[in-house]
Structures are given as structure tokens and as C-alpha cells.
Design a protein around this motif. Structure first.
Motif, PDB file in Angstrom:
ATOM      1  N   ARG A 254       0.840  -1.199   0.000  1.00 44.81           N
ATOM      2  CA  ARG A 254       0.000   0.000   0.000  1.00 44.81           C
ATOM      3  C   ARG A 254       0.877   1.252   0.000  1.00 44.81           C
ATOM      4  NH1 ARG A 254      -2.813  -3.319  -1.577  1.00 44.81           N
ATOM      5  NH2 ARG A 254      -4.713  -4.177  -0.620  1.00 44.81           N
ATOM      6  N   MET A 255       0.374   2.318  -0.587  1.00 42.94           N
ATOM      7  CA  MET A 255       1.153   3.544  -0.783  1.00 42.94           C
ATOM      8  C   MET A 255       1.690   4.127   0.520  1.00 42.94           C
ATOM      9  SD  MET A 255       1.264   4.161  -4.058  1.00 42.94           S
ATOM     10  CE  MET A 255       1.604   5.914  -4.260  1.00 42.94           C
ATOM     11  N   ASP A 256       0.947   3.967   1.618  1.00 42.96           N
ATOM     12  CA  ASP A 256       1.383   4.554   2.893  1.00 42.96           C
ATOM     13  C   ASP A 256       2.227   3.596   3.728  1.00 42.96           C
ATOM     14  OD1 ASP A 256      -0.571   2.757   3.556  1.00 42.96           O
ATOM     15  OD2 ASP A 256      -1.871   4.190   4.593  1.00 42.96           O
ATOM     16  N   GLY A 257       2.593   2.458   3.162  1.00 36.61           N
ATOM     17  CA  GLY A 257       3.460   1.523   3.869  1.00 36.61           C
ATOM     18  C   GLY A 257       2.733   0.576   4.803  1.00 36.61           C
ATOM     19  N   THR A 258       1.397   0.595   4.802  1.00 38.40           N
ATOM     20  CA  THR A 258       0.645  -0.269   5.708  1.00 38.40           C
ATOM     21  C   THR A 258       0.386  -1.654   5.121  1.00 38.40           C
ATOM     22  OG1 THR A 258      -1.469   0.604   4.868  1.00 38.40           O
ATOM     23  CG2 THR A 258      -0.515   1.687   6.807  1.00 38.40           C
ATOM     24  N   GLY A 259       0.869  -1.900   3.906  1.00 35.27           N
ATOM     25  CA  GLY A 259       0.645  -3.195   3.277  1.00 35.27           C
ATOM     26  C   GLY A 259       1.680  -4.223   3.680  1.00 35.27           C
ATOM     27  N   TYR A 260       1.697  -5.324   2.959  1.00 35.37           N
ATOM     28  CA  TYR A 260       2.630  -6.425   3.249  1.00 35.37           C
ATOM     29  C   TYR A 260       2.948  -7.151   1.942  1.00 35.37           C
ATOM     30  CZ  TYR A 260      -1.770  -9.149   3.263  1.00 35.37           C
ATOM     31  OH  TYR A 260      -2.974  -9.714   2.932  1.00 35.37           O
ATOM     32  N   PRO A 261       4.004  -7.926   1.861  1.00 33.58           N
ATOM     33  CA  PRO A 261       4.825  -8.426   2.975  1.00 33.58           C
ATOM     34  C   PRO A 261       5.976  -7.510   3.400  1.00 33.58           C
ATOM     35  CG  PRO A 261       5.496  -9.494   0.937  1.00 33.58           C
ATOM     36  CD  PRO A 261       4.305  -8.630   0.589  1.00 33.58           C
TER      37      PRO A 261
END
Length: 402
Positions: A254-261
Motif C-alpha cells: 500500500r502507498m502509505d506503507g501499511t501493506g505487506y509483505p
């Protein structure tokens, strides 16, 4: 009243009506509830959401709240503005000509993805030859008339979500990639990556993968590992392209860094990862699953706009909407005549005038003879008033698509 507030305004004593985090896959968190303590606030703060919806009739209000009706109206206006920028027109085959081929490709795709996942589960290497052949067939159908495969993407069963999601994601990425002008090779690789993006779920325990209820925090961490597993499996697959691996590996970033892995941010995510994230979220939130009723296509597009910037690439979200159309295939719309119709084919020249299949009259509250109408044809006076939810009329749009 339902209002959206920034996370910073959330307080003990408020009642959450929606965590506004459908972009996070799987039902890992309760969506509603009264905030009773600071511990709950801290847990919500760790979810990566930027805004939530509260019900002021069941808890405290906030001066920073914006009524949900105003949010929806703003998203509707944004959607209209995006729709005013049509994709480049192209010559295409008639829908009737392409549908038979599309049905065969769609059925082949589901069978192939299922076989690949089963073989990998048995420890066998992925045979890419039939995958490449299928990707080429998908690509050809999309170039002839993408509405046929898009139409089939709305005809699905919630109990077969895993296979149908992989197939539909490859269709959406085909349409998306074509609209941004990807070369044939790049388009082919991203289709392959989309088809195989969930291959890592073969390593997810069945009790987590197929759990009908809410996942615990620990189970969700296990579920999240599938993206890393997909990368590992595909990176060691002989003959696969680098862009295919990237597409599969980054579909939950995700663009704001809240994604994974990896928690990548902004342009740390490849353009293919940013594109597949948008298509993946859209397909997930508009699909019925055991634990989740899908949004309508138009509601899904509005949510993409709402989440763009924080979670999704805003420029690519607008492009995705332009290529699907203001009323994507499968949308139910209310016409000025009072008739209801399902959009069965888009119109690249004017997104307000797609081809619809009418079947119900709202003024008489009764079914009518099914008829397919091209709203762009000279002499056709009817126009779309707005998109509607078919459940409000107890209609199943799937019956009228193919």
C-alpha cells in the motif's frame, strides 16, 4: 447520523459503524462496536486506517465529523469527473461475436488455476506452458472486446472465490494494462502474475484459509504470509518473467506503507504492484464471499477514490476507473423511464451511454420483457439516472449478463 472522522478524532465513548478498511483483505477485524477503553483505540490505531465512520446516535459525536451522505456525494462527483476523461477509442469485435470465445477462455482459466495450485501443493513444479497459452488467449479476447470477459467476471459463486478471484484479477489487469499502453510482453507478464498471485495460499493452513468467521490477530498474520510465499514459489519457477513475480509479490503493498509483505511505500512499489493492488481491492470488495457481501461496482469505484492517496495510487485509480467506465459491466442502473437495467457493455466514446439489459419497471414494481438497449443509438431517448443496488429490488444481476 453516520459520520466519517479522522482516526485522530476517535475517542472512548464513540460507536464505530464502519472501520473503513475493506481494502484490507479478509475479515480480520470486527467492523462495528462501542469504544469502551483506550486499549481498543490503540488496536484500531495499528490497523493502518486513516478514517473511520461513527454512528452519533449510538455514541459520542465529533466536531471533525463529515456526514456519510456528504462523503458519498463528493465521491459521486469525483467519479463523474473521472468518467469525463474517456479511454482512447479502439475498434473491437461485437459482444455477441466474442462471448462464446470468452466463456471458453474463462472456464479454461478456472480449471488451469485450480490444477496449478493442486500440483504445487503436491510438490510439483509449475508448468508454465499452458499458463502462457492461457495468458495469450486472455490478452487476445481483451483486445477484441474486453466487455465479454468483464461480463463473466460478475457471474461468480462466493464458495469458489479463490479461483474466480485469480481469473478475474487477470481480466482486470488485462483491461487496465491495455488502457495504460503496456507493450504486449509487459501485458502478458502481468496477466501471468495476476493468474498466479495467490499461489502462496497453498501453504496457508486450511483452518485459516477457509475459516468462515473472523480471523484472530495471530491467524491474520499467518494469512498475510501468503504474499511472501507467492514470491518465493514464483521466483524459483523456471521461465517466469520478472514482472510476473513483481505483480504477484506486491499485490498487497500500500502507498502509505501499511501493506505487506515488505511494507513498501509510494514508488518503492513497482507500477505493476500499484496497479494490481487497485484491481485486487476492487475485485475483493465487489465480490460476495462467505463472510462478506460485495459492494456494487459503482460503490467499489467510489471506495477506490476514497482510499486513493493514502492506500492506493490516485493517478492509477483514475485510470482504472476510466478503463472500466463510470458504470462497469455488471452494474445495475435506474433509467429515466423507471426501468432497471444491467450494464452489459461499456461505451468508450461516452461512458454515460452504455449498453444495458432492462428487466424490471420500478414504477409498476414488476418484471418486464428482457430487452437489450444501446443508449448511444440515435432515437433512444432513455438515459441513466444513477446506479442502484440490485438487492434493493431483490434482483440477481448475474441472470441477465451472459
Amino acid at each position: 447520523m453516520i459520520k466519517r472522522i479522522p482516526l485522530s478524532a476517535l475517542r472512548v465513548g464513540m460507536y464505530i459503524s464502519d472501520l473503513n478498511n475493506d481494502w484490507i483483505p479478509h475479515n480480520n477485524n470486527r467492523r462495528k462496536g462501542f469504544i469502551r477503553n483506550e486499549e481498543t483505540l490503540e488496536k484500531i490505531g495499528r490497523l493502518g486506517v486513516q478514517t473511520v465512520y461513527i454512528d452519533t446516535s449510538r455514541g459520542l459525536d465529533s466536531p471533525e465529523g463529515v456526514p456519510a451522505t456528504a462523503i458519498d456525494q463528493a465521491n459521486e462527483e469525483r467519479l463523474s469527473r473521472v468518467a469525463e476523461e474517456p479511454p482512447e477509442p479502439f475498434r473491437r469485435a461485437a459482444m455477441s461475436e466474442e462471448m462464446d470465445a470468452a466463456i471458453a477462455i474463462h472456464q479454461q482459466a478456472q480449471g488451469l488455476v485450480g490444477n496449478v495450485m493442486q500440483n504445487v501443493k503436491l510438490g510439483k513444479a509449475i508448468d508454465l506452458a499452458p499458463v502462457h497459452e492461457l495468458a495469450a488467449s486472455l490478452q487476445g479476447s481483451i483486445f477484441r472486446n474486453h466487455n465479454a470477459l468483464a461480463c463473466l467476471g460478475r457471474i461468480r459463486e462466493k464458495d469458489n472465490y479463490l479461483l474466480e478471484h485469480s481469473v478475474n484479477l487477470s481480466v482486470l489487469m488485462s483491461i487496465f494494462g491495455k488502457s495504460v499502453g503496456h507493450s504486449n510482453d509487459v501485458l502478458h507478464q502481468t496477466i501471468v502474475g495476476a493468474l498466479l498471485h495467490d499461489i502462496g495460499k497453498i501453504l496457508t493452513p486450511d483452518n485459516v484459509l477457509h475459516k468462515p468467521g473472523r480471523l484472530t490477530a495471530e491467524e491474520f498474520e499467518v494469512m498475510k504470509q501468503h504474499a511472501a510465499h507467492s514470491h518465493s514459489i514464483l521466483a524459483t519457477t523456471h521461465g517466469i518473467g520478472e514482472l510476473s513475480v513483481l505483480t504477484a509479490a506486491e499485490h498487497h503493498e500500500r502507498m502509505d506503507g501499511t501493506g505487506y509483505p515488505k511494507g513498501l511505500k509510494g514508488e518503492e512499489i513497482s507500477v505493476y504492484g500499484r496497479m494490481v493492488a487497485i484491481a485486487d481491492v476492487y475485485d475483493a470488495i465487489t465480490s460476495d464471499r462467505v463472510y462478506h457481501k460485495g459492494m456494487t461496482p459503482t460503490q467499489g469505484l467510489k471506495k477506490l477514490l476514497e482510499w486513493s492517496g493514502d492506500h492506493l495510487d490516485p493517478k492509477l485509480v483514475r485510470q482504472f476507473i476510466r478503463c472500466l467506465g463510470m458504470y462497469p459491466v455488471g452494474s445495475m442502473v435506474l433509467l429515466e423511464s423507471g426501468r432497471l437495467g444491467v450494464v452489459v457493455e461499456g461505451n468508450e466514446d461516452d461512458q454515460r451511454l452504455p449498453v444495458v439489459r432492462v428487466m424490471y419497471h420500478t414504477r409498476f414494481r414488476m418484471p418486464i420483457t428482457v430487452e437489450t438497449i444501446d443508449l448511444s443509438k440515435p432515437g433512444v431517448q432513455d438515459r441513466i439516472l444513477r446506479a442502484v443496488d440490485p438487492d434493493d429490488y431483490r434482483l440477481d444481476t448475474r441472470r441477465f449478463l451472459a
